[in-house]
Write an enzyme that holds these catalytic residues in place. Sequence first.
Site, PDB file in Angstrom:
ATOM      1  N   ASN A 131       0.801  -1.243   0.000  1.00 39.93           N
ATOM      2  CA  ASN A 131       0.000   0.000   0.000  1.00 39.93           C
ATOM      3  C   ASN A 131       0.830   1.287   0.000  1.00 39.93           C
ATOM      4  O   ASN A 131       0.404   2.300  -0.549  1.00 39.93           O
ATOM      5  CB  ASN A 131      -1.057  -0.008   1.118  1.00 39.93           C
ATOM      6  N   LYS A 154      11.227  -8.884   1.599  1.00 40.08           N
ATOM      7  CA  LYS A 154      10.275  -9.664   0.802  1.00 40.08           C
ATOM      8  C   LYS A 154       9.061  -8.756   0.652  1.00 40.08           C
ATOM      9  O   LYS A 154       8.296  -8.537   1.585  1.00 40.08           O
ATOM     10  CB  LYS A 154       9.911 -10.975   1.514  1.00 40.08           C
ATOM     11  N   ALA A 156       5.475  -7.254  -1.239  1.00 40.42           N
ATOM     12  CA  ALA A 156       4.234  -7.848  -1.732  1.00 40.42           C
ATOM     13  C   ALA A 156       4.392  -8.196  -3.216  1.00 40.42           C
ATOM     14  O   ALA A 156       5.087  -7.501  -3.971  1.00 40.42           O
ATOM     15  CB  ALA A 156       3.073  -6.883  -1.533  1.00 40.42           C
ATOM     16  N   GLU A 228       3.119  -5.067  12.442  1.00 37.45           N
ATOM     17  CA  GLU A 228       2.273  -3.890  12.176  1.00 37.45           C
ATOM     18  C   GLU A 228       1.110  -4.383  11.335  1.00 37.45           C
ATOM     19  O   GLU A 228       1.259  -4.609  10.128  1.00 37.45           O
ATOM     20  CB  GLU A 228       3.066  -2.828  11.394  1.00 37.45           C
ATOM     21  N   CYS A 262      -3.661   1.488   6.722  1.00 36.42           N
ATOM     22  CA  CYS A 262      -3.993   0.820   7.989  1.00 36.42           C
ATOM     23  C   CYS A 262      -4.575   1.819   8.980  1.00 36.42           C
ATOM     24  O   CYS A 262      -5.430   1.486   9.782  1.00 36.42           O
ATOM     25  CB  CYS A 262      -2.757   0.139   8.555  1.00 36.42           C
ATOM     26  N   GLU A 359     -12.048  -5.069   9.021  1.00 35.54           N
ATOM     27  CA  GLU A 359     -11.343  -3.941   8.414  1.00 35.54           C
ATOM     28  C   GLU A 359     -11.858  -3.739   6.984  1.00 35.54           C
ATOM     29  O   GLU A 359     -11.930  -4.695   6.198  1.00 35.54           O
ATOM     30  CB  GLU A 359      -9.834  -4.241   8.383  1.00 35.54           C
TER      31      GLU A 359
HETATM   32  P1  NAP Z   1      -0.983  -9.163   3.409  1.00 33.21           P
HETATM   33  O1  NAP Z   1      -1.784  -9.914   2.450  1.00 33.21           O
HETATM   34  O2  NAP Z   1      -0.936  -9.604   4.819  1.00 33.21           O
HETATM   35  O3  NAP Z   1       0.521  -9.133   2.815  1.00 33.21           O
HETATM   36  C1  NAP Z   1       1.576  -8.533   3.498  1.00 33.21           C
HETATM   37  C2  NAP Z   1       2.851  -9.282   3.175  1.00 33.21           C
HETATM   38  O4  NAP Z   1       2.759 -10.610   3.686  1.00 33.21           O
HETATM   39  C3  NAP Z   1       3.111  -9.416   1.680  1.00 33.21           C
HETATM   40  O5  NAP Z   1       4.486  -9.307   1.431  1.00 33.21           O
HETATM   41  C4  NAP Z   1       2.598 -10.815   1.399  1.00 33.21           C
HETATM   42  O6  NAP Z   1       3.182 -11.415   0.270  1.00 33.21           O
HETATM   43  C5  NAP Z   1       3.010 -11.537   2.651  1.00 33.21           C
HETATM   44  N1  NAP Z   1       2.263 -12.782   2.857  1.00 33.21           N
HETATM   45  C6  NAP Z   1       1.031 -13.110   2.387  1.00 33.21           C
HETATM   46  N2  NAP Z   1       0.692 -14.354   2.793  1.00 33.21           N
HETATM   47  C7  NAP Z   1       1.716 -14.814   3.530  1.00 33.21           C
HETATM   48  C8  NAP Z   1       1.963 -16.032   4.219  1.00 33.21           C
HETATM   49  N3  NAP Z   1       1.071 -17.028   4.247  1.00 33.21           N
HETATM   50  N4  NAP Z   1       3.122 -16.166   4.871  1.00 33.21           N
HETATM   51  C9  NAP Z   1       4.027 -15.180   4.874  1.00 33.21           C
HETATM   52  N5  NAP Z   1       3.867 -14.004   4.230  1.00 33.21           N
HETATM   53  C10 NAP Z   1       2.718 -13.817   3.568  1.00 33.21           C
HETATM   54  O7  NAP Z   1      -1.388  -7.646   3.455  1.00 33.21           O
HETATM   55  P2  NAP Z   1      -1.577  -6.622   2.248  1.00 33.21           P
HETATM   56  O8  NAP Z   1      -2.822  -6.956   1.536  1.00 33.21           O
HETATM   57  O9  NAP Z   1      -0.328  -6.552   1.440  1.00 33.21           O
HETATM   58  O10 NAP Z   1      -1.722  -5.246   3.051  1.00 33.21           O
HETATM   59  C11 NAP Z   1      -2.910  -4.850   3.635  1.00 33.21           C
HETATM   60  C12 NAP Z   1      -2.916  -5.117   5.116  1.00 33.21           C
HETATM   61  O11 NAP Z   1      -1.769  -4.549   5.733  1.00 33.21           O
HETATM   62  C13 NAP Z   1      -4.092  -4.437   5.787  1.00 33.21           C
HETATM   63  O12 NAP Z   1      -4.631  -5.280   6.775  1.00 33.21           O
HETATM   64  C14 NAP Z   1      -3.464  -3.197   6.420  1.00 33.21           C
HETATM   65  O13 NAP Z   1      -4.185  -2.658   7.483  1.00 33.21           O
HETATM   66  C15 NAP Z   1      -2.138  -3.734   6.832  1.00 33.21           C
HETATM   67  N6  NAP Z   1      -1.171  -2.639   7.027  1.00 33.21           N
HETATM   68  C16 NAP Z   1      -0.759  -2.356   8.295  1.00 33.21           C
HETATM   69  C17 NAP Z   1       0.100  -1.285   8.518  1.00 33.21           C
HETATM   70  C18 NAP Z   1       0.572  -0.931   9.900  1.00 33.21           C
HETATM   71  O14 NAP Z   1       1.563  -0.209  10.014  1.00 33.21           O
HETATM   72  N7  NAP Z   1      -0.055  -1.376  10.971  1.00 33.21           N
HETATM   73  C19 NAP Z   1       0.534  -0.510   7.437  1.00 33.21           C
HETATM   74  C20 NAP Z   1       0.080  -0.844   6.161  1.00 33.21           C
HETATM   75  C21 NAP Z   1      -0.769  -1.911   5.964  1.00 33.21           C
HETATM   76  P3  NAP Z   1       2.359 -11.667  -1.109  1.00 33.21           P
HETATM   77  O15 NAP Z   1       2.016 -10.317  -1.626  1.00 33.21           O
HETATM   78  O16 NAP Z   1       3.342 -12.384  -1.921  1.00 33.21           O
HETATM   79  O17 NAP Z   1       1.143 -12.474  -0.761  1.00 33.21           O
END
Ligand code: NAP
Length: 454
Positions: A131, A154, A156, A228, A262, A359
Site C-alpha cells: 500500500n 520480501k 508484496a 504492524e 492501515c 477492516e
Molecule cells: P498481506 O496480504 O498480509 O501481505 C503482506 C505481506 O505478507 C506481503 O508481502 C505478502 O506477500 C506476505 N504474505 C502473504 N501471505 C503470507 C503467508 N502465508 N506467509 C508469509 N507471508 C505472507 O497484506 P496486504 O494486503 O499486502 O496489506 C494490507 C494489510 O496490511 C491491511 O490489513 C493493512 O491494514 C495492513 N497494514 C498495516 C500497517 C501498519 O503499520 N499497521 C501498514 C500498512 C498496511 P504476497 O504479496 O506475496 O502475498
Amino acid sequence: MAIATVNPATGELVESYEPYDESRCSTVLEAASRAQRDWAAQDLGMRADRLQGLAKELRARQDEYAALITLEMGKPISQALAEVEKCAACVDHYVECGEAYLRPTTVEMGVRFSGVRYLPLGVVLGVMPWNYPFWQALRFAIPTLLAGNGVVLKHASNVPGSALALEQLALAAGLPEGLFGTVLVEGGAVIPLIHDDRIAAVSLTGSESVGRRIGAEAGAALKPAVLELGGSDPFIVLADADMAAAAQAAATARTLNNGQSCIAAKRFLVDSSVYDDFIDATRAALAALKFGDPTDPETQLGPMARSDLRDELHGQVIDTVAGGARLVAGGTPPSGPGAFYPATLLIDAGPGMVGFDEELFGPAGVVARANGEDALIELANCSRYGLGSSIWSGDPQRALQLGERVCSGMVFVNDYVRSDPRIPFGGVKASGYGRELGHHGIHEFVNAQTVYAR
Ligand code: NAP
C-alpha cells in the site's frame, strides 16, 4: 498470486517475474550476512553518512519512483510524490537523531562503567505490503540499517518493480553491496527464511491473518518480531466538534491512498446530537473528491490496488447493508477496466455488522451513533483492532483525557492519524505489537547489552 506488475487503473499486465528459488534466496541472505558484519564494525557516524545518500537519491529520482508507485498500485501521483519525499525526510530524521537514540546509557553503580549499549542483531527480514511500496519498506529499513543491521526485503507480490528499485536505490546511494537485498518470492515461500540462521529478526507489515502466521513462526524460531497489522480506527465526533473541519478530515482520512491505509479512519462514531450534520457534511466532502486517473495530478481518489481487493471490499459493503446499514454514498463499482471503487458511506452501522467488525481496506466507511462520551468510547473499543484513533472536540484537553480510555496505539485530537518519523507508530490488540519510527522504532532491532566494568 503471480509476482507481477499489473496496472490497476487499466488491468493490463506490465511485467511478470520468475520467483527466486531456494538457492537464489540463499545467495541474497549470504550477501546480506557478509555485508552486515563489516557494516556493524563501522561507527554510527560513518553509517549515518552512508545512509544520507538514500535521501539524496530519493529526491533526485522522485518523479521516476512516484510514477512506478502509481503504476504498480494506483496511488494518485500527487500522493506518490509525497510518499517519496516522506522517505527522504525519514532518512534526514534518523541521520540527525540516530546518535542520540543509540547513545549508551549509564547506570551509576560506583564502578568504572555500568550501563547499557545498543548493538545490532544481524540481518532483519522485512515482509512488507503494497500500500506504500516505498514508505513501508524504508520506514522499517532506515533505522534498522542505521543501528548496524542488514536488511532482506520480501515485498508484496504486486509491487516487484518497487522491490527491485529499492534494492537498486540502496546501491546507488552507496550502501555496501548486498547489505539491502530483495527476494522475489510469493507469500508463504518466505517462511523458511524466518528459520534460516542468517536471519536474526522479522518485521511484518500486513494483515492480521498473515501476522498470526509470521508471529507464530518467529516465536517457534525464537526470533524477535515486530507486527504492524490491520486496523479499524475509530473517528470520534463529540457534540462540540468543529463540524466543517471534522467532516473534511473524515473524507480525507477515509480516502487517502485510495482508502487503503492501515490508519485510515474506518468507523465514524458520532454523538447523536450532531449525527445528521456530520453525515450531510461528510457526504458533500466525499462527493467533491476528484475520482479517476491516478496519473492526473488533480486526482484525489484513484483505483484500488487489485481487482480482487476491490471485489472483496464490495462484498463487505453488500454484507453491511444486508446487516442493516444504509448506503448514502457510492457502493456501486463503475463499469469499465481498472479496479476503481467510489467513495462509499454506510450509516446506522454498529457492532455485529461486517463493516463495523472487519477492516474495510478501501474507500468505504461506516457511521454509527451514540449518546454522549461514555457510549462513544465504549463503541470505539468495540473492535478487536487497536491501531489509531481520532477524537474531535471543541475542548482538546478533555479529548486528550478521553483518549486514555481508547484502546489504541495512537490517539490524535482534532486531526486524523498519520505517521511521522519523529513519533512512534504501532498498535495494540489484533493490530500487532512493537513500534516503528522515532526512538522506539530504532530500539526494536538492537541488542540492549548490559555492561558492568570495575
Ligand atoms: P498481506 O496480504 O498480509 O501481505 C503482506 C505481506 O505478507 C506481503 O508481502 C505478502 O506477500 C506476505 N504474505 C502473504 N501471505 C503470507 C503467508 N502465508 N506467509 C508469509 N507471508 C505472507 O497484506 P496486504 O494486503 O499486502 O496489506 C494490507 C494489510 O496490511 C491491511 O490489513 C493493512 O491494514 C495492513 N497494514 C498495516 C500497517 C501498519 O503499520 N499497521 C501498514 C500498512 C498496511 P504476497 O504479496 O506475496 O502475498
